[in-house]
Design an enzyme around this catalytic site. Structure first.
Site, PDB file in Angstrom:
ATOM      1  N   ARG A 155      57.820  72.205 116.049  1.00 58.18           N
ATOM      2  CA  ARG A 155      57.639  70.756 115.990  1.00 58.18           C
ATOM      3  C   ARG A 155      59.013  70.109 115.792  1.00 58.18           C
ATOM      4  NH1 ARG A 155      55.411  66.901 111.278  1.00 58.18           N
ATOM      5  NH2 ARG A 155      55.253  65.029 112.548  1.00 58.18           N
ATOM      6  N   ASN A 198      56.962  74.293 111.608  1.00 60.39           N
ATOM      7  CA  ASN A 198      57.282  72.900 111.295  1.00 60.39           C
ATOM      8  C   ASN A 198      58.272  72.962 110.132  1.00 60.39           C
ATOM      9  OD1 ASN A 198      57.342  70.227 110.598  1.00 60.39           O
ATOM     10  ND2 ASN A 198      55.121  69.995 110.425  1.00 60.39           N
ATOM     11  N   ARG A 248      54.458  54.721 102.680  1.00 63.11           N
ATOM     12  CA  ARG A 248      55.364  53.895 103.497  1.00 63.11           C
ATOM     13  C   ARG A 248      54.782  52.501 103.702  1.00 63.11           C
ATOM     14  NH1 ARG A 248      55.871  58.080 108.342  1.00 63.11           N
ATOM     15  NH2 ARG A 248      55.086  59.689 106.961  1.00 63.11           N
ATOM     16  N   GLY A 255      43.484  62.899 108.171  1.00 58.04           N
ATOM     17  CA  GLY A 255      42.798  63.018 106.874  1.00 58.04           C
ATOM     18  C   GLY A 255      41.922  61.836 106.501  1.00 58.04           C
ATOM     19  N   HIS A 271      45.402  57.307 114.176  1.00 53.82           N
ATOM     20  CA  HIS A 271      45.753  58.513 113.418  1.00 53.82           C
ATOM     21  C   HIS A 271      46.024  58.043 111.990  1.00 53.82           C
ATOM     22  CE1 HIS A 271      47.920  62.479 112.839  1.00 53.82           C
ATOM     23  NE2 HIS A 271      48.325  61.774 111.799  1.00 53.82           N
ATOM     24  N   HIS A 301      53.973  60.928 115.823  1.00 56.29           N
ATOM     25  CA  HIS A 301      52.609  61.500 115.839  1.00 56.29           C
ATOM     26  C   HIS A 301      52.124  61.662 117.273  1.00 56.29           C
ATOM     27  CE1 HIS A 301      51.574  59.507 111.679  1.00 56.29           C
ATOM     28  NE2 HIS A 301      52.039  60.744 111.494  1.00 56.29           N
ATOM     29  N   GLU A 356      47.344  69.353 115.170  1.00 49.85           N
ATOM     30  CA  GLU A 356      48.662  69.300 115.808  1.00 49.85           C
ATOM     31  C   GLU A 356      49.216  70.690 116.073  1.00 49.85           C
ATOM     32  OE1 GLU A 356      49.427  66.276 112.781  1.00 49.85           O
ATOM     33  OE2 GLU A 356      50.873  65.425 114.188  1.00 49.85           O
TER      34      GLU A 356
END
Ligand code: AMP
Length: 401
Positions: free
Chosen positions: A92, A8, A242, A331, A209, A181, A385
């Site tokens: 990714r 990633n 965000r 998380g 998620h 995601h 992931e």
């Protein structure tokens, strides 16, 4: 064992894991690591091999040097790419645009196509391309596979994918909902039918998620029919830093009246908003502590977060018509029982009933947290992931041989 390397690549970092693609979601990877501050004087490499941690701090001029250094340390411990006979390298890739709806074996043409998508993801795709090029150079004999964050949402119905803005301008500029995601939403939504004991084609579900980035999706019979992130990962739910959905007029106001530049507004909405912008912290453990200590900003941030989350849950219940399962992951979703409880509080008349004791159990694999009577089943399913990327890369690489 069929080991895959998963990469990633960010603009100044590379996260990587080597894992058995047949492992369980909760298994520790054989190797996991992070190269940080690439291109800066104080580079850092942290690598965990079979649970043992190794750290190195020295300048890492570029991604190539970072990967070479990591592979060197792995080789010293007998787990270098050559020692392991890797089946595939999974990359990714954040944006697959309209072009990529499934993982793709990487060749020169695919690299060019990912590069062509840079205008849609200027913050992510350039680093993804760098990572791919460097890894292909160092490991030329192993199949490399691109796994796209947008892939699961590539077939959203037009009514969910298109925005109500001028069609010509939108079409010319690739303005539409892509969703992100996707690897996690797909990974989770594929596990839920087995937990329900139903065929995937018969399951309507909502996946939440909730991590530092957060997104919701509505999945019908294995296909995503809506998702909260949009053309960029800024839209939808309130996130760690965000803003999620806001009135687009706010951007004009900040530009014209507050005198902020477009770059300043970009940074404000991406990095200085969300839970952090409202409370000063973006970690839910700290937020919870602040709330318990009477911090009113933290309390307000939490309420805005939950309100927005409930908006999406409600709208996806309507979009799906019948909901079999709602699943929390990532998380916050896996660990913050208070978020789960508040997100679904008072929805008994819609057939949603959380069992407090089940919800209070610590995070330990996939589990149900609804009551036996709840018509809509509620689950917590840990996401992974990297494992999902390893599985996809391995499947495609072995199908090629
Ligand atoms: P992710 O992006 O999925 O790695 O999620 C990271 C976020 O999960 C952190 O910023 C925290 O807000 C949240 N988190 C992680 N562990 C816990 C925990 N034990 N309790 C509450 N929130 C947690």
């Amino acid at each position: 064992m069929t080991y895959a390397l998963v990469l990633n690549s960010g603009s100044s970092s590379i996260k990587f894991q080597v894992l058995d693609s047949a492992a369980a979601a909760s298994d520790e990877p054989l190797v996991s690591g992070l190269v940080e501050q690439i291109g800066e004087p104080n580079g850092k490499l942290v690598i965990k091999i079979r649970g043992e941690k190794y750290t190195s701090e020295e300048s890492i001029p570029d991604h190539s040097a970072g990967l070479a250094k990591a592979f060197g340390i792995m080789a010293e411990h007998g787990v270098g790419p050559k020692d392991l006979d890797l089946t595939a390298v999974g990359h990714r890739v954040v944006h697959g645009g309209k072009v990529f709806s499934a993982p793709e074996i990487i060749n020169d043409q695919v690299v060019e196509m990912i590069r062509d998508l840079i205008p849609l993801a200027p913050l992510h795709n350039p680093a993804n391309v760098d990572g791919i090029e460097v890894a292909r150079e160092i490991l030329p004999d192993i199949p490399h596979v691109a796994v796209f964050d947008t892939g699961f949402f590539a077939d959203l119905p037009p009514a969910a994918a298109l925005y109500a803005i001028n069609g010509e301008v939108a079409g010319e500029n690739g303005v539409r909902r892509y969703g992100f995601h996707g690897t996690s939403h797909e990974f989770i939504s594929q596990q839920v039918p087995a937990l329900l004991g139903k065929d995937p084609s018969a399951v309507n579900q909502i996946v939440l998620h909730l991590g530092n980035g957060a997104s919701a999706s509505a999945v019908k019979g294995g296909h995503a029919i809506d998702t909260s992130m949009g053309m960029t990962p800024l839209a939808g739910l309130v996130m760690g830093t965000r803003c999620g959905d806001i009135d687009p007029g706010i951007i004009f106001h900040l530009y014209r009246t507050a005198g902020l530049s477009i770059d300043e507004i970009d940074t404000l909405l991406n990095k200085k908003s969300g839970i952090k912008g409202l409370s000063g912290v973006n970690d839910f453990r700290q937020l919870r502590e602040m709330i318990e200590n009477g911090d009113t900003d933290a309390w307000s941030a939490y309420n805005i977060y939950i309100h927005q989350l409930r908006r999406y849950i409600g709208s996806y219940m309507i979009a799906l018509g019948r909901v079999d399962a709602i699943t929390f992951t990532a998380g916050v979703g896996e660990n913050a029982k208070f978020v789960r409880e508040d997100a679904l509080a008072g929805l008994e008349m819609y057939g949603i009933q959380i069992d407090k004791d089940r919800n209070d159990l610590p995070n330990d694999g996939p589990r149900e947290i609804s009551t036996d009577e709840s018509a809509v089943k509620v689950f917590v399913v840990p996401t992974n992931e990297e494992l999902a990327i390893a599985q996809k890369a391995t499947a495609l690489a072995t199908a090629q041989v």
